[in-house]
Design an enzyme around this catalytic site. Structure first.
Site, PDB file in Angstrom:
ATOM      1  N   PRO A   1       0.867  -1.046  -0.023  1.00 14.83           N
ATOM      2  CA  PRO A   1       0.112  -0.076  -0.049  1.00 14.83           C
ATOM      3  C   PRO A   1       0.887   1.175   0.052  1.00 14.83           C
ATOM      4  O   PRO A   1       1.904   1.302   0.607  1.00 14.83           O
ATOM      5  CB  PRO A   1      -0.646   0.055   1.270  1.00 14.83           C
ATOM      6  CG  PRO A   1      -0.216  -1.056   2.050  1.00 14.83           C
ATOM      7  CD  PRO A   1       0.619  -1.932   1.288  1.00 14.83           C
ATOM      8  N   GLU A   2       0.472   2.369  -0.722  1.00 13.12           N
ATOM      9  CA  GLU A   2       1.050   3.538  -0.723  1.00 13.12           C
ATOM     10  C   GLU A   2       0.215   4.497   0.100  1.00 13.12           C
ATOM     11  O   GLU A   2      -0.865   4.388   0.657  1.00 13.12           O
ATOM     12  CB  GLU A   2       1.312   4.003  -2.075  1.00 13.12           C
ATOM     13  CG  GLU A   2       2.334   3.066  -2.945  1.00 13.12           C
ATOM     14  CD  GLU A   2       2.991   3.881  -4.013  1.00 13.12           C
ATOM     15  OE1 GLU A   2       3.229   5.097  -3.687  1.00 13.12           O
ATOM     16  OE2 GLU A   2       3.547   3.065  -5.064  1.00 13.12           O
TER      17      GLU A   2
ATOM     18  N   LYS B   1       3.531   6.582   5.731  1.00 12.06           N
ATOM     19  CA  LYS B   1       2.719   5.402   5.642  1.00 12.06           C
ATOM     20  C   LYS B   1       2.333   4.871   6.820  1.00 12.06           C
ATOM     21  O   LYS B   1       2.047   3.693   6.815  1.00 12.06           O
ATOM     22  CB  LYS B   1       3.308   4.469   4.594  1.00 12.06           C
ATOM     23  CG  LYS B   1       3.328   5.008   3.018  1.00 12.06           C
ATOM     24  CD  LYS B   1       3.554   4.124   2.038  1.00 12.06           C
ATOM     25  CE  LYS B   1       4.980   3.758   1.575  1.00 12.06           C
ATOM     26  NZ  LYS B   1       5.252   2.848   0.738  1.00 12.06           N
TER      27      LYS B   1
ATOM     28  N   HIS C   1      -3.763 -16.247   9.400  1.00 10.71           N
ATOM     29  CA  HIS C   1      -2.850 -15.026   9.283  1.00 10.71           C
ATOM     30  C   HIS C   1      -3.383 -13.970  10.248  1.00 10.71           C
ATOM     31  O   HIS C   1      -2.952 -12.713  10.077  1.00 10.71           O
ATOM     32  CB  HIS C   1      -2.772 -14.620   7.690  1.00 10.71           C
ATOM     33  CG  HIS C   1      -2.439 -15.667   6.967  1.00 10.71           C
ATOM     34  ND1 HIS C   1      -0.996 -16.108   7.066  1.00 10.71           N
ATOM     35  CD2 HIS C   1      -2.788 -16.466   5.835  1.00 10.71           C
ATOM     36  CE1 HIS C   1      -0.817 -16.980   6.090  1.00 10.71           C
ATOM     37  NE2 HIS C   1      -1.866 -17.225   5.578  1.00 10.71           N
TER      38      HIS C   1
ATOM     39  N   ARG D   1       1.682 -11.828   4.757  1.00  8.15           N
ATOM     40  CA  ARG D   1       3.151 -11.857   4.560  1.00  8.15           C
ATOM     41  C   ARG D   1       4.047 -11.466   5.835  1.00  8.15           C
ATOM     42  O   ARG D   1       5.210 -11.806   5.979  1.00  8.15           O
ATOM     43  CB  ARG D   1       3.522 -10.740   3.478  1.00  8.15           C
ATOM     44  CG  ARG D   1       3.216 -10.620   2.081  1.00  8.15           C
ATOM     45  CD  ARG D   1       3.706 -12.019   1.300  1.00  8.15           C
ATOM     46  NE  ARG D   1       4.914 -11.497   0.961  1.00  8.15           N
ATOM     47  CZ  ARG D   1       5.646 -10.931  -0.190  1.00  8.15           C
ATOM     48  NH1 ARG D   1       4.503 -10.480  -1.084  1.00  8.15           N
ATOM     49  NH2 ARG D   1       6.713 -10.646  -0.413  1.00  8.15           N
TER      50      ARG D   1
ATOM     51  N   ARG E   1      14.246  -1.638  -8.367  1.00 12.95           N
ATOM     52  CA  ARG E   1      12.717  -1.323  -8.341  1.00 12.95           C
ATOM     53  C   ARG E   1      12.638  -1.353 -10.009  1.00 12.95           C
ATOM     54  O   ARG E   1      12.848  -0.480 -10.678  1.00 12.95           O
ATOM     55  CB  ARG E   1      12.410  -0.270  -7.632  1.00 12.95           C
ATOM     56  CG  ARG E   1      12.879  -0.039  -6.228  1.00 12.95           C
ATOM     57  CD  ARG E   1      12.491  -1.016  -5.188  1.00 12.95           C
ATOM     58  NE  ARG E   1      10.991  -1.079  -5.235  1.00 12.95           N
ATOM     59  CZ  ARG E   1      10.296  -0.322  -4.299  1.00 12.95           C
ATOM     60  NH1 ARG E   1      10.898   0.329  -3.460  1.00 12.95           N
ATOM     61  NH2 ARG E   1       9.010  -0.700  -4.146  1.00 12.95           N
TER      62      ARG E   1
END
Ligand SMILES: [Zn+2]
Length: 337
Positions: free
Chosen positions: A2-3, A58, A92, A111, A262
């Site tokens: 997410p940004e 963030k 999770h 993750r 990247r």
């Protein structure tokens, strides 16, 4: 990952769903998700009411009624779900907060890179991790911090813009979009970007991020408990993930390269890399071909200095001729003929 716009959306949804709720119990199912002492985390959070939310870069900040804060970073796949406290926990689910109304906020992360910690209201911005987060484009008054930080940096502008300790908020997706909009090649050395261009980058960052935040606004209305609050939404992008598509400006095929590891998409025609000016010299013995190289350089319009030409011009001056003939009398005859 997410940004900023997605994190802003998650923050807004959390506010909508949990503001004013009192935490009666905290469950930590994976210790590593909490930075620092887990008992201390529970003690700081239990019994408090969520009084407001804030986003810095963030990071999502939960402000609590007992003058403590929870700082949460979703990293790659972190999500929040609002469930009932009797609902079964899943594989999770890593941390949960039970509320006095018997609902439960669950932090789920496939993750497992996401992190959470608790600090005091008084100094949470001065300690890790927030002490290393630069202002985001909306918090900045001008670009002086970018001008100062990039002045001596030879690293690629994309890499410099991704450094969250200088300016926060631009991730891999939106940095490509901003550089495309401002027609700057992502590999341009940061120190070659003018203050005017940095100003354009800053202004464009606000436009690009705001557009995405607005797009995320609809996510709040369409929030579905089953899908969780991930902040993912569709935003119209012009270059990111569009390798081989035609540039919307000039029609050239977009190219994908890797900048500091990247994946980066850009238009090879609209975004040119001026590079750092290079200075080089050509030398060699008589007959080595220096003049040929010199002529070639001149033909390409490169600024050049030919020492042979300079010396030949010097020989023509009377003053030099006189001084030389005094040193070597035999030369006088040669020069006059
Ligand atoms: Zn183009």
């Amino acid at each position: 990952m997410p940004e900023l716009p997605e994190v802003e959306t998650v923050k807004n949804v959390l506010e909508e769903l949990t503001l004013g709720k009192t935490i009666t119990n905290v469950g930590i199912l994976r210790m590593q998700t909490i930075e620092g002492d887990t008992n201390e985390f529970v003690n700081k959070v239990k019994g408090a009411t969520i009084s407001s939310f804030e986003r810095i870069g963030k990071f999502i900040i939960f402000h609590l009624s007992n003058k403590n804060v929870i700082i949460s970073h979703l990293r790659m796949e972190g999500k929040y779900f609002l469930r009932n406290e009797t609902d079964k926990l899943t594989k999770h689910d890593l941390v949960f907060f039970d509320f006095s109304d018997h609902t439960r906020l669950v932090y789920n992360d496939t993750r497992r890179f996401g992190r959470m910690n608790s600090e005091n209201e008084e100094n949470y911005k001065e300690v890790k991790p927030l002490n290393n987060v630069g202002p985001d484009p909306f918090m900045m008054k001008d670009v002086s911090i970018l001008v100062k930080a990039f002045k001596n940096k030879s690293i690629a502008i994309k890499t410099a813009l991704l450094d969250q300790s200088i300016m926060s908020g631009l991730g891999n997706i939106y940095v490509d979009e901003v550089l495309f909009a401002t027609k700057i090649h992502p590999e341009t050395p940061a120190k070659m970007i003018s203050a005017k261009q940095l100003d354009e980058i800053w202004k464009q960052s606000k436009i690009t991020l705001q557009k995405a935040i607005n797009a995320g606004g609809s996510t709040i209305k369409s929030y579905h408990p089953k899908e969780g609050i991930s902040g993912n939404f569709q935003v119209s992008l012009e270059v990111y993930g569009k390798k081989d598509s035609s540039c919307v400006r000039c029609g050239t095929k977009l190219r994908k390269i890797f900048v500091n590891g990247r994946g980066t998409t850009y238009c090879p025609k609209c975004q040119k890399n001026p590079g750092i000016p290079a200075l080089f010299g050509v030398t060699g013995p008589i007959g080595a071909g220096k003049s040929t190289v010199s002529d070639l350089i001149a033909k390409h319009g490169i600024v050049h200095l030919d020492c042979d030409e300079i010396v030949h011009e010097l020989y023509k001056t009377k003053e030099l001729q006189n001084r030389l003939s005094k040193l070597i009398p035999e030369l006088k005859i040669t020069m006059e003929t």
